[in-house]
Design an enzyme around this catalytic site. Structure first.
Site, PDB file in Angstrom:
ATOM      1  CD  GLU A  33      40.056  36.074  50.990  1.00 23.28           C
ATOM      2  OE1 GLU A  33      39.189  36.664  50.153  1.00 23.28           O
ATOM      3  OE2 GLU A  33      40.392  34.950  50.754  1.00 23.28           O
ATOM      4  CD  GLN A  34      38.162  30.989  52.269  1.00 25.49           C
ATOM      5  OE1 GLN A  34      37.615  30.457  53.007  1.00 25.49           O
ATOM      6  NE2 GLN A  34      38.261  30.667  51.065  1.00 25.49           N
ATOM      7  NE  ARG A 107      40.941  35.581  40.508  1.00 25.56           N
ATOM      8  CZ  ARG A 107      41.192  35.675  41.756  1.00 25.56           C
ATOM      9  NH1 ARG A 107      42.586  35.499  42.065  1.00 25.56           N
ATOM     10  NH2 ARG A 107      40.216  35.893  42.717  1.00 25.56           N
ATOM     11  CE1 TYR A 212      42.732  34.442  27.931  1.00 21.87           C
ATOM     12  CE2 TYR A 212      43.706  36.059  28.976  1.00 21.87           C
ATOM     13  CZ  TYR A 212      43.179  35.052  28.965  1.00 21.87           C
ATOM     14  OH  TYR A 212      42.504  34.565  30.095  1.00 21.87           O
ATOM     15  CG  ASP A 290      32.494  33.562  40.236  1.00 24.61           C
ATOM     16  OD1 ASP A 290      32.124  34.025  39.253  1.00 24.61           O
ATOM     17  OD2 ASP A 290      33.494  32.931  40.133  1.00 24.61           O
TER      18      ASP A 290
HETATM   19  P1  FAD Z   1      36.408  34.974  43.608  1.00 27.76           P
HETATM   20  O1  FAD Z   1      37.500  35.688  42.686  1.00 27.76           O
HETATM   21  O2  FAD Z   1      36.236  33.483  43.483  1.00 27.76           O
HETATM   22  O3  FAD Z   1      36.679  35.487  45.147  1.00 27.76           O
HETATM   23  C1  FAD Z   1      35.746  35.026  46.111  1.00 27.76           C
HETATM   24  C2  FAD Z   1      36.775  35.289  47.454  1.00 27.76           C
HETATM   25  O4  FAD Z   1      36.357  35.210  48.529  1.00 27.76           O
HETATM   26  C3  FAD Z   1      38.228  34.643  47.400  1.00 27.76           C
HETATM   27  O5  FAD Z   1      39.181  35.334  47.866  1.00 27.76           O
HETATM   28  C4  FAD Z   1      37.892  33.625  48.517  1.00 27.76           C
HETATM   29  O6  FAD Z   1      39.106  33.364  49.181  1.00 27.76           O
HETATM   30  C5  FAD Z   1      37.006  34.145  49.531  1.00 27.76           C
HETATM   31  N1  FAD Z   1      35.983  33.363  50.417  1.00 27.76           N
HETATM   32  C6  FAD Z   1      35.487  32.394  50.188  1.00 27.76           C
HETATM   33  N2  FAD Z   1      34.778  32.000  50.953  1.00 27.76           N
HETATM   34  C7  FAD Z   1      35.120  32.865  51.994  1.00 27.76           C
HETATM   35  C8  FAD Z   1      34.543  32.901  53.357  1.00 27.76           C
HETATM   36  N3  FAD Z   1      33.544  31.907  53.950  1.00 27.76           N
HETATM   37  N4  FAD Z   1      34.990  33.991  54.182  1.00 27.76           N
HETATM   38  C9  FAD Z   1      35.625  34.913  53.603  1.00 27.76           C
HETATM   39  N5  FAD Z   1      36.096  34.818  52.529  1.00 27.76           N
HETATM   40  C10 FAD Z   1      35.789  33.524  51.846  1.00 27.76           C
HETATM   41  N6  FAD Z   1      39.010  33.218  36.408  1.00 27.76           N
HETATM   42  C11 FAD Z   1      39.571  33.364  35.271  1.00 27.76           C
HETATM   43  O7  FAD Z   1      38.805  33.700  34.191  1.00 27.76           O
HETATM   44  N7  FAD Z   1      40.912  32.856  35.066  1.00 27.76           N
HETATM   45  C12 FAD Z   1      41.695  32.517  36.161  1.00 27.76           C
HETATM   46  O8  FAD Z   1      42.753  32.251  35.982  1.00 27.76           O
HETATM   47  C13 FAD Z   1      41.223  32.464  37.549  1.00 27.76           C
HETATM   48  N8  FAD Z   1      41.819  32.376  38.664  1.00 27.76           N
HETATM   49  C14 FAD Z   1      41.173  32.323  39.810  1.00 27.76           C
HETATM   50  C15 FAD Z   1      42.211  32.047  40.947  1.00 27.76           C
HETATM   51  C16 FAD Z   1      41.500  31.904  42.105  1.00 27.76           C
HETATM   52  C17 FAD Z   1      42.350  31.634  43.261  1.00 27.76           C
HETATM   53  C18 FAD Z   1      39.979  32.328  42.272  1.00 27.76           C
HETATM   54  C19 FAD Z   1      39.496  32.435  43.914  1.00 27.76           C
HETATM   55  C20 FAD Z   1      39.307  32.747  41.353  1.00 27.76           C
HETATM   56  C21 FAD Z   1      40.002  32.493  40.088  1.00 27.76           C
HETATM   57  N9  FAD Z   1      39.037  32.948  38.725  1.00 27.76           N
HETATM   58  C22 FAD Z   1      39.717  32.938  37.469  1.00 27.76           C
HETATM   59  C23 FAD Z   1      37.821  33.484  38.878  1.00 27.76           C
HETATM   60  C24 FAD Z   1      37.377  34.642  38.748  1.00 27.76           C
HETATM   61  O9  FAD Z   1      38.321  35.651  39.627  1.00 27.76           O
HETATM   62  C25 FAD Z   1      35.870  35.012  39.223  1.00 27.76           C
HETATM   63  O10 FAD Z   1      35.068  34.166  38.447  1.00 27.76           O
HETATM   64  C26 FAD Z   1      35.446  36.459  39.162  1.00 27.76           C
HETATM   65  O11 FAD Z   1      36.602  37.398  39.277  1.00 27.76           O
HETATM   66  C27 FAD Z   1      34.472  36.701  40.051  1.00 27.76           C
HETATM   67  O12 FAD Z   1      34.971  37.013  41.377  1.00 27.76           O
HETATM   68  P2  FAD Z   1      34.414  36.929  42.662  1.00 27.76           P
HETATM   69  O13 FAD Z   1      34.954  37.884  43.555  1.00 27.76           O
HETATM   70  O14 FAD Z   1      33.022  36.751  42.665  1.00 27.76           O
HETATM   71  O15 FAD Z   1      34.968  35.418  43.168  1.00 27.76           O
END
Ligand code: FAD
Length: 390
Positions: A33-34, A107, A212, A290
């Protein structure tokens, strides 16, 4: 061949769910994780039955009951006079209909629950992936200011600006929806009682307010989606001007004024998605959450689809070495890409977006919104994979 080594980049909801599901199946996983620390970030998330049934199987049933909220109903209210236009029971009847509860959760709480399922020595903070190279039977990961690491499989769970996606499926610019969303958290004690156990939705001419409970009903979160072609910042951490929020809701019913006036700090993010990707995987690298399918929030499915991906990936990789890594990733993608794409495209025009100011009073409007997403709620990705295998 030794045990399979899987590297996951990104410790968001998707990356942590993948690490929990993979290590639960005895697969060696390292998460990079970054961010230098796992901090409390974000506001509320919806966990549909399709996501909660998987989280329960990951061992989180008790933590969810304690930390999430299980709304008793969803109400649509008239934006001007607050009349209840429609009410959809949720709570136990929803769980009975769809086979698992519908929760709303902070979250940060979900993030912490998932982190508790991952052995701490597997989680590497302050490791930012810069690129990777596939060679022979392995993938070499390059990081900013860190040594390289090798793994058998790389999983890009690095969110909407994914570095891994840029190589696996280049191109695909963000698509701006013309809307942006304000979000904030408010202590439930400052609001009318119903806010602590009900999903409330007001649909006005140029904005929609969805409110909510989270944190076992102690806090209430809201998302206000407004049409504004000029706000284009795609970031989860941009602060909003609270005065702008008040301006948007001038003239709305007193309960809305009440909620808006309780806000001291708000975030704002422009709503983007991307066109569905044509592929998610190479021979040893794949995408999840995502990074694979950024979607608009109107179905409340971003986190749920990431959790489905995570579990599906673990089920498929658990078959190695009886099958090759390439075959496992192909099975993962063949199961997940069509389903997630359908949800991603459906999020553009369905879900809460169906509730316009003219529509929300129409008899049956809420029921049709629920029916519209029932195929998503009912879905069980593990059952799907098992039925394909048999
Ligand atoms: P994410 O939750 O975006 O996680 C991606 C992770 O990868 C992050 O921790 C990021 O720091 C890390 N990362 C990115 N690039 C690199 C790299 N090069 N090397 C290492 N690590 C890296 N959704 C909502 O509906 N409501 C919210 O309030 C909400 N708040 C959010 C707050 C934050 C800070 C983030 C990052 C996302 C938020 N989301 C929110 C989005 C939601 O969490 C995501 O849409 C969903 O959970 C899918 O998650 P994911 O793990 O695919 O992506």
């Amino acid at each position: 061949m030794g045990p399979l080594r899987v590297a996951v980049t990104g410790a968001g909801i998707g990356g942590l769910a993948a690490a929990a599901a993979l290590s639960g199946r005895g697969i060696e996983v390292e998460v990079y994780e970054q961010a230098p620390a796992l901090r409390e970030v974000g506001a509320g998330l919806h966990l549909g039955s399709n996501g909660t049934r998987l989280l329960q199987r990951l061992g989180l049933a008790a933590q969810l009951r304690e930390m999430a909220a299980q709304p008793a109903a969803m109400e649509v209210r008239n934006w001007k006079d607050g009349r209840v236009l429609a009410r959809q029971p949720m709570g136990a009847s929803w769980a009975a209909e769809f086979g698992a509860p519908y929760y709303t959760v902070h979250r940060a709480d979900l993030h912490e629950m998932l982190a508790s399922q991952v052995p701490p020595e597997r989680l590497h903070l302050g490791w930012k992936l810069a690129g990777f190279t596939e060679y022979g039977e392995a993938v070499r990961l390059q990081f900013a200011d860190r040594p390289t690491c090798d793994a058998d499989v790389l999983v890009g769970a690095d969110g909407i600006h994914s570095v891994v996606r840029a190589t696996v499926a280049p191109g695909g610019d963000p698509v701006f929806s013309g809307n942006s969303a304000f979000r904030a958290l408010v202590p439930a004690r400052l609001l009318p009682e119903s806010a602590a156990n009900t999903i409330l939705l007001w649909a006005g001419p140029d904005a929609r307010l969805l409110c909510y409970p989270v944190r076992a009903g102690q806090m209430v979160t809201f998302v206000a989606v407004i049409t504004d072609p000029n706000w284009t910042i795609e970031s989860w951490s941009t602060h909003a001007d609270v005065a702008d929020l008040a301006t948007v809701f001038t003239g709305w019913e007193p309960a809305v004024q009440h909620i808006v006036s309780a806000v001291t700090q708000a975030g704002r993010w422009a709503l983007y998605d991307r066109e569905p990707l044509k592929r998610w995987s190479t021979r040893r690298v794949t995408l999840l959450g995502d990074a694979a399918h950024p979607m608009l929030p109107h179905h409340g499915q971003g986190a749920n689809q990431a959790i489905e991906d995570a579990v599906a990936l673990a089920v498929c990789l658990a078959e190695v070495p009886a099958v090759t890594v390439g075959a496992a990733l192909r099975r993962y993608e063949a199961t997940r890409r069509p389903h997630a794409t359908r949800v991603q495209l459906g999020s553009r025009g369905n879900g809460s977006l169906r509730m316009s100011s003219g529509d929300s009073g129409r008899p049956g409007a809420v029921q049709s919104m629920v029916e519209d997403s029932s195929w998503i709620q009912r879905y069980d990705v593990e059952r799907d994979l098992a039925s394909l295998a048999s």
